[in-house]
Design an enzyme around this catalytic site. Sequence first.
Site, PDB file in Angstrom:
ATOM      1  N   GLU A 151      26.547 -14.065  -3.251  1.00 47.25           N
ATOM      2  CA  GLU A 151      24.994 -13.041  -2.844  1.00 47.25           C
ATOM      3  C   GLU A 151      24.592 -12.202  -1.712  1.00 47.25           C
ATOM      4  O   GLU A 151      23.920 -12.725  -0.737  1.00 47.25           O
ATOM      5  CB  GLU A 151      23.622 -14.031  -3.905  1.00 47.25           C
ATOM      6  N   LYS A 193      26.832 -11.721  -6.838  1.00 44.92           N
ATOM      7  CA  LYS A 193      25.087 -11.052  -7.185  1.00 44.92           C
ATOM      8  C   LYS A 193      24.542  -9.821  -5.976  1.00 44.92           C
ATOM      9  O   LYS A 193      23.841 -10.546  -5.028  1.00 44.92           O
ATOM     10  CB  LYS A 193      24.205 -12.480  -7.393  1.00 44.92           C
TER      11      LYS A 193
END
Length: 308
Positions: A151, A193
């Site tokens: 992420e 992500k």
Amino acid sequence: FPALTQEQKKELSEIAHKKKKKKKKKKNADESVENTEENQKKKKKKKKKKDSSINQSIEKKKKKKKKKNQKDNQGGAPLAGTNKETTIQGLDGLSERCAQYKKDGVDFGKWRAVLRIADQCPSSLAIQENANALARYASICQQNGLVPIVEPEVIPDGDHDLEHCQYVTEKVLAAVYKALNDHHVYLEGTLLKPNMVTAGHACTKKYTPEQVAMATVTALHRTVPAAVPGICFLSGGMSEEDATLNLNAINLCPLPKPWKLSFSYGRALQASALAAWGGKAANKEATQEAFMKRAVANCQAAKGQYIH
Ligand code: 13P
């Protein structure tokens, strides 16, 4: 020197694909909480307070099923000599923790790195440093049988326009995938992500979901290899409806999209449910209804079938 055996790769790829499928059916609410001791305590308190049936059923499910997901990063550490930039920390002892998580039935890890758009930001130091730390984390996860959710978030603070965010997002993602390759990470056993490409919150120019979608898919198309099975967006402070409309437009974007494009929202999945709940157990049904509404809308958007 192969980093992973064929069996290890097979397991990781199967987990990553399962998550992808599950995400289609299951609604995944995520929260931006770093894994510090203090936050864990706060989280527990908040969980206790949330005496809604949503939590009760989550707790029941948790008891029945083993935990599948583990956030592990320990917050940002300042990068001296930069304009208040940070890097992630928590690599020490991560392998041992991952080994324990795996024993406990966890299949995924998640680490979030934060990059900011501002004067001199993100610096190439911050981009390189965060990409490398994410890649080290991803490698350690895979060595222990966990699929890393990678992420790198370019946060939407600031007044920058859509084009600026796209430029920065591309630089960040390119650095992340270079680092993942340098660290011999098996991409089929990872998930990404990222932020969507949007203008900064303080930007006066407004963009349509189609413009956001085109900028987002262009950035991804230029930087994320097709071997990555799934991309699940964070919502980054977007309104619930904007997050859904943008995801829907992304799935309808006419550019090639070799990955599943789904959601892993925190705020954009929980805001109306939390408002409906208002801290009162009596609002249980309204809370569930509000949560389901967003969950269903986002599941439709993940297929480009959202009608509002
Ligand atoms: P938001 O969707 O609220 O940005 O949070 C998602 C998340 O997990 C950030 O780590």
